[in-house]
Design a protein around this motif. Structure first.
Motif, PDB file in Angstrom:
ATOM      1  N   ASN A 158       7.498  14.671  -5.827  1.00 32.09           N
ATOM      2  CA  ASN A 158       6.526  14.568  -4.730  1.00 32.09           C
ATOM      3  C   ASN A 158       7.248  14.336  -3.412  1.00 32.09           C
ATOM      4  OD1 ASN A 158       4.371  14.588  -6.670  1.00 32.09           O
ATOM      5  ND2 ASN A 158       4.791  12.405  -7.034  1.00 32.09           N
ATOM      6  N   ILE A 159       6.602  14.764  -2.325  1.00 29.78           N
ATOM      7  CA  ILE A 159       7.107  14.491  -0.985  1.00 29.78           C
ATOM      8  C   ILE A 159       6.167  13.493  -0.311  1.00 29.78           C
ATOM      9  CG2 ILE A 159       7.465  15.458   1.329  1.00 29.78           C
ATOM     10  CD1 ILE A 159       8.490  17.986   0.068  1.00 29.78           C
ATOM     11  N   TYR A 160       6.746  12.537   0.418  1.00 32.66           N
ATOM     12  CA  TYR A 160       5.977  11.546   1.158  1.00 32.66           C
ATOM     13  C   TYR A 160       6.266  11.743   2.645  1.00 32.66           C
ATOM     14  CZ  TYR A 160       5.544   9.468  -3.439  1.00 32.66           C
ATOM     15  OH  TYR A 160       5.271   9.267  -4.773  1.00 32.66           O
ATOM     16  N   VAL A 161       5.200  11.845   3.420  1.00 29.51           N
ATOM     17  CA  VAL A 161       5.324  12.096   4.859  1.00 29.51           C
ATOM     18  C   VAL A 161       4.671  10.939   5.615  1.00 29.51           C
ATOM     19  CG1 VAL A 161       4.923  13.716   6.735  1.00 29.51           C
ATOM     20  CG2 VAL A 161       5.191  14.573   4.384  1.00 29.51           C
ATOM     21  N   LYS A 178       0.997  11.579   0.559  1.00 29.24           N
ATOM     22  CA  LYS A 178       1.685  12.003  -0.661  1.00 29.24           C
ATOM     23  C   LYS A 178       1.341  13.460  -0.939  1.00 29.24           C
ATOM     24  CE  LYS A 178       2.006  10.875  -5.613  1.00 29.24           C
ATOM     25  NZ  LYS A 178       1.519   9.936  -6.673  1.00 29.24           N
ATOM     26  N   VAL A 179       2.371  14.291  -1.003  1.00 28.72           N
ATOM     27  CA  VAL A 179       2.192  15.719  -1.222  1.00 28.72           C
ATOM     28  C   VAL A 179       2.689  16.065  -2.623  1.00 28.72           C
ATOM     29  CG1 VAL A 179       2.658  18.033  -0.343  1.00 28.72           C
ATOM     30  CG2 VAL A 179       2.599  16.075   1.239  1.00 28.72           C
ATOM     31  N   GLU A 180       1.800  16.659  -3.430  1.00 27.62           N
ATOM     32  CA  GLU A 180       2.138  17.011  -4.803  1.00 27.62           C
ATOM     33  C   GLU A 180       2.190  18.527  -4.966  1.00 27.62           C
ATOM     34  OE1 GLU A 180       0.124  14.498  -7.851  1.00 27.62           O
ATOM     35  OE2 GLU A 180      -0.927  13.651  -6.108  1.00 27.62           O
ATOM     36  N   PHE A 181       2.938  18.961  -5.989  1.00 28.45           N
ATOM     37  CA  PHE A 181       3.181  20.380  -6.205  1.00 28.45           C
ATOM     38  C   PHE A 181       2.856  20.751  -7.637  1.00 28.45           C
ATOM     39  CE2 PHE A 181       5.905  18.652  -2.956  1.00 28.45           C
ATOM     40  CZ  PHE A 181       5.788  19.556  -1.912  1.00 28.45           C
ATOM     41  N   ASP A 182       2.688  22.032  -7.862  1.00 26.36           N
ATOM     42  CA  ASP A 182       2.509  22.527  -9.215  1.00 26.36           C
ATOM     43  C   ASP A 182       3.737  22.173 -10.022  1.00 26.36           C
ATOM     44  OD1 ASP A 182       2.827  24.709 -11.404  1.00 26.36           O
ATOM     45  OD2 ASP A 182       0.720  24.826 -10.784  1.00 26.36           O
ATOM     46  N   SER A 183       3.552  21.734 -11.258  1.00 26.70           N
ATOM     47  CA  SER A 183       4.670  21.301 -12.091  1.00 26.70           C
ATOM     48  C   SER A 183       5.686  22.400 -12.311  1.00 26.70           C
ATOM     49  CB  SER A 183       4.178  20.781 -13.435  1.00 26.70           C
ATOM     50  OG  SER A 183       3.430  21.788 -14.111  1.00 26.70           O
ATOM     51  N   ALA A 184       5.258  23.648 -12.183  1.00 23.66           N
ATOM     52  CA  ALA A 184       6.177  24.773 -12.401  1.00 23.66           C
ATOM     53  C   ALA A 184       7.029  25.041 -11.160  1.00 23.66           C
ATOM     54  CB  ALA A 184       5.404  26.033 -12.776  1.00 23.66           C
ATOM     55  N   VAL A 234       0.825  -1.209   0.000  1.00 22.51           N
ATOM     56  CA  VAL A 234       0.000   0.000   0.000  1.00 22.51           C
ATOM     57  C   VAL A 234       0.861   1.261   0.000  1.00 22.51           C
ATOM     58  CG1 VAL A 234      -1.730   1.303   1.311  1.00 22.51           C
ATOM     59  CG2 VAL A 234      -1.864  -1.199   1.185  1.00 22.51           C
ATOM     60  N   ASN A 235       1.955   1.241   0.761  1.00 22.50           N
ATOM     61  CA  ASN A 235       2.723   2.460   1.012  1.00 22.50           C
ATOM     62  C   ASN A 235       4.126   2.464   0.417  1.00 22.50           C
ATOM     63  OD1 ASN A 235       0.846   3.874   3.103  1.00 22.50           O
ATOM     64  ND2 ASN A 235       1.018   1.761   3.835  1.00 22.50           N
ATOM     65  N   GLY A 236       4.469   1.416  -0.335  1.00 18.35           N
ATOM     66  CA  GLY A 236       5.823   1.305  -0.876  1.00 18.35           C
ATOM     67  C   GLY A 236       6.220   2.426  -1.802  1.00 18.35           C
ATOM     68  N   GLU A 237       5.253   3.111  -2.383  1.00 21.56           N
ATOM     69  CA  GLU A 237       5.561   4.241  -3.265  1.00 21.56           C
ATOM     70  C   GLU A 237       6.414   5.288  -2.557  1.00 21.56           C
ATOM     71  OE1 GLU A 237       3.104   7.887  -5.449  1.00 21.56           O
ATOM     72  OE2 GLU A 237       2.051   6.028  -4.952  1.00 21.56           O
ATOM     73  N   GLY A 238       6.215   5.442  -1.247  1.00 18.92           N
ATOM     74  CA  GLY A 238       6.983   6.417  -0.486  1.00 18.92           C
ATOM     75  C   GLY A 238       8.300   5.887   0.048  1.00 18.92           C
ATOM     76  N   ILE A 239       8.586   4.613  -0.239  1.00 17.70           N
ATOM     77  CA  ILE A 239       9.814   3.970   0.248  1.00 17.70           C
ATOM     78  C   ILE A 239      10.796   3.706  -0.890  1.00 17.70           C
ATOM     79  CG2 ILE A 239      10.746   1.871   1.302  1.00 17.70           C
ATOM     80  CD1 ILE A 239       9.364   3.613   3.343  1.00 17.70           C
ATOM     81  N   TYR A 240      10.393   2.939  -1.878  1.00 14.29           N
ATOM     82  CA  TYR A 240      11.300   2.501  -2.935  1.00 14.29           C
ATOM     83  C   TYR A 240      11.702   3.663  -3.843  1.00 14.29           C
ATOM     84  CZ  TYR A 240       9.395  -2.093  -1.611  1.00 14.29           C
ATOM     85  OH  TYR A 240       9.005  -3.206  -0.919  1.00 14.29           O
ATOM     86  N   GLU A 241      12.986   3.662  -4.223  1.00 15.86           N
ATOM     87  CA  GLU A 241      13.543   4.614  -5.189  1.00 15.86           C
ATOM     88  C   GLU A 241      13.364   6.063  -4.756  1.00 15.86           C
ATOM     89  OE1 GLU A 241      11.894   3.714  -8.996  1.00 15.86           O
ATOM     90  OE2 GLU A 241      12.618   1.644  -8.981  1.00 15.86           O
ATOM     91  N   THR A 242      13.257   6.284  -3.451  1.00 13.63           N
ATOM     92  CA  THR A 242      13.125   7.648  -2.945  1.00 13.63           C
ATOM     93  C   THR A 242      14.483   8.211  -2.562  1.00 13.63           C
ATOM     94  OG1 THR A 242      12.724   6.831  -0.704  1.00 13.63           O
ATOM     95  CG2 THR A 242      10.798   7.260  -2.088  1.00 13.63           C
ATOM     96  N   GLU A 243      14.505   9.522  -2.349  1.00 12.84           N
ATOM     97  CA  GLU A 243      15.676  10.220  -1.842  1.00 12.84           C
ATOM     98  C   GLU A 243      15.317  10.887  -0.526  1.00 12.84           C
ATOM     99  OE1 GLU A 243      16.834  12.922  -4.930  1.00 12.84           O
ATOM    100  OE2 GLU A 243      17.967  11.373  -6.003  1.00 12.84           O
ATOM    101  N   VAL A 244      16.345  11.324   0.184  1.00 12.16           N
ATOM    102  CA  VAL A 244      16.091  12.000   1.449  1.00 12.16           C
ATOM    103  C   VAL A 244      15.459  13.355   1.204  1.00 12.16           C
ATOM    104  CG1 VAL A 244      17.905  10.820   2.726  1.00 12.16           C
ATOM    105  CG2 VAL A 244      18.434  12.943   1.496  1.00 12.16           C
ATOM    106  N   CYS A 245      14.749  13.810   2.203  1.00  5.29           N
ATOM    107  CA  CYS A 245      14.029  15.075   2.104  1.00  5.29           C
ATOM    108  C   CYS A 245      14.025  15.727   3.481  1.00  5.29           C
ATOM    109  CB  CYS A 245      12.603  14.829   1.616  1.00  5.29           C
ATOM    110  SG  CYS A 245      11.575  16.297   1.509  1.00  5.29           S
ATOM    111  N   ALA A 246      14.598  16.901   3.592  1.00  5.34           N
ATOM    112  CA  ALA A 246      14.591  17.615   4.873  1.00  5.34           C
ATOM    113  C   ALA A 246      13.144  17.879   5.307  1.00  5.34           C
ATOM    114  CB  ALA A 246      15.347  18.930   4.725  1.00  5.34           C
TER     115      ALA A 246
END
Length: 475
Positions: free
Chosen positions: A393-396, A460-466, A363-375
């Motif tokens: 995207n940011i995953y919290v 999952k937090v998404e942002f404007d593409s710009a 269910v939640n692997g999208e926020g684990i695999y192939e991710t990078e660190v995020c302050a």
């Protein structure tokens, strides 16, 4: 593993980390193929580690009962026998090792179901027993004095590698540099062996040491040529190092031969030694207290021990999920060790915990695999949230502390500076309303359905593409 109390002290990188080189001494690999493969490997995040050998029949602490300096602690589980008698019994375990329930295909399918992406298996621990069909010694699983040698899966390493590759998993080769069974390491002509190191100074007896070097090179080359593609050469036993009794196995020679021929991408992990062949640093049985900016992998146990113990108890699925989140948010991989039984089965209680981990990852692997660190990585200031990022995207993650307390605080405050446009709860796909100001996203949790919650939630937090994605701090 580094249960050895006699190994040379190495720098401790962060509070609580045992047996690991300091990140400020890290030397990045210079080969482009290795650099690229290391980047890929770091994205796998979760590996299945396995310590297994004939010694599992005794329920001992891996090979350590053979080592006098390991002391009484290493024989804690079989004090019913004399220490010297126990050593002989341990060395003869190969003559009764017959794990007839061993099914590499079942292990591999289970690993995939539980969310693992690579296998880290002990091809040889410090006792020198080879779980593969080597030409260098008869102290091996395919030798005639081992009853398992007639089994169709007798070459345990070869069959495991094939089965795990068939399930799409990568291969990390655990190999011990010390070999306490080799006559060129604990050489009988030099008297008793007391420590994990060779029982002589290699500079004073170069002809004996050279035989050990060639023996070791041949085994490493077998493992990287007979069994197809391997991704990591994971070398345990940092006691074998040039500045300790001149025990230089000239690792560079064999690694460069392998990279020039069969495995140009090969990642090497010469644990605790440092230098250009420690491409990954490896905290053991601990997690750093803060993010580490170089490649690292924590090796932790599902139970309390790396090897099989009849009295061991596994961590819960919730504990494993929280551990994985903590490791990944700080930039690491997790090598999670399970201990096979002497008969070839995997302990049912540990399997149950791993299945719980796998269910959560589906269910939640999208926020684990192939991710990078995020302050801020793992925040201690606000609600203990953990952060990763991928594809803009940011995953919290919010980790629930107890099963009976599966509830959220009234408000969640996510430390995100860039303007968010959408927040989704991965557990059920629910899109959440929020307000954002002063570098924080505020979510009223009364809108969140708690149906089906387990262990931890991921937002999952998404942002404007710009807009520039992420909070920074990528690897």
């Amino acid at each position: 593993m580094a249960q050895n109390k006699t190994e040379k002290k190495v720098p401790v990188i962060v509070d609580g980390v045992h047996g690991c080189s300091a990140p400020e001494t890290y030397v990045p690999p210079k080969e482009p193929a290795v650099q690229e493969h290391l980047k890929w490997f770091r994205g796998l995040k979760l590996g299945l580690m396995m310590h297994w050998s004939p010694g599992s029949q005794m329920g001992s602490f891996e090979s350590w009962p053979l080592c006098d300096e390991a002391g009484e602690w290493s024989q804690a589980d079989f004090r019913w026998t004399d220490p010297e008698e126990a050593k002989q019994q341990y060395e003869n375990m190969n003559k009764t090792f017959n794990p007839v329930k061993f099914r590499p295909d079942k292990w591999a399918k289970l690993a995939r179901e539980c969310g693992f992406k690579y296998l880290l298996f002990t091809t040889k621990h410090h006792d020198g027993f080879c779980m593969f069909d080597t030409d260098t010694t008869n102290y091996k699983v395919t030798a005639e004095d081992c009853p398992f040698h007639t089994h169709k899966y007798a070459d345990i390493v070869g069959n495991l590698y094939e089965a795990f590759r068939n399930e799409g998993l990568a291969i990390s080769v655990y190999f011990s540099k010390p070999d306490w069974h080799s006559e060129y390491y604990w050489a009988p002509q030099f008297g008793e062996h007391k420590s994990g190191a060779a029982n002589y100074d290699a500079k004073e007896h170069p002809e004996v040491w050279e035989k050990f070097v060639q023996y070791t090179h041949r085994q490493i080359e077998e493992l990287t040529s007979k069994y197809g593609k391997v991704d990591v050469l994971w070398l345990d036993g940092g006691v074998v190092r040039p500045d300790n009794k001149h025990m230089d196995i000239r690792l560079g020679e064999v690694v460069e031969r392998i990279r020039a021929t069969t495995q140009p991408h090969l990642i090497v992990c010469d644990r605790t030694v440092g230098g250009e062949y420690e491409n990954i640093i490896t905290p053991e049985q601990s997690i750093p207290s803060a993010m580490i900016p170089v490649p690292w992998e924590s090796c932790l146990t599902v139970g309390g021990c790396f090897s099989f113990h009849y009295t061991d108890h596994p961590k819960s699925a919730r504990e494993l999920v929280h551990t994985l989140i903590d490791v990944v948010a700080k930039g690491g991989n997790l090598a999670l060790n399970i201990t096979p039984q002497p008969d070839g089965e995997l302990p049912a209680p540990a399997v149950e915990s791993l299945l719980g981990l796998g269910e959560w990852l589906q269910v939640n692997g999208e926020g684990i695999y192939e991710t990078e660190v995020c302050a801020p990585y793992v925040s201690t200031a606000r609600q203990g949230l953990a952060y990763t990022q991928k594809n803009g995207n940011i995953y919290v993650f919010y980790r629930y502390q107890e099963r009976q307390h599966y509830r959220l605080p009234r408000y969640l405050f996510l430390e995100i500076e860039k303007p968010a446009v959408k927040i989704t709860l991965l557990r059920n796909g629910q899109e959440l309303a929020f307000v954002q100001e002063n570098g924080r996203v505020k979510i009223d949790t009364e809108q969140i359905s708690m149906l089906g919650v387990k262990y931890s939630d991921c937002f999952k937090v998404e942002f404007d593409s710009a807009a520039q994605a992420g909070n920074g701090g990528g690897q």
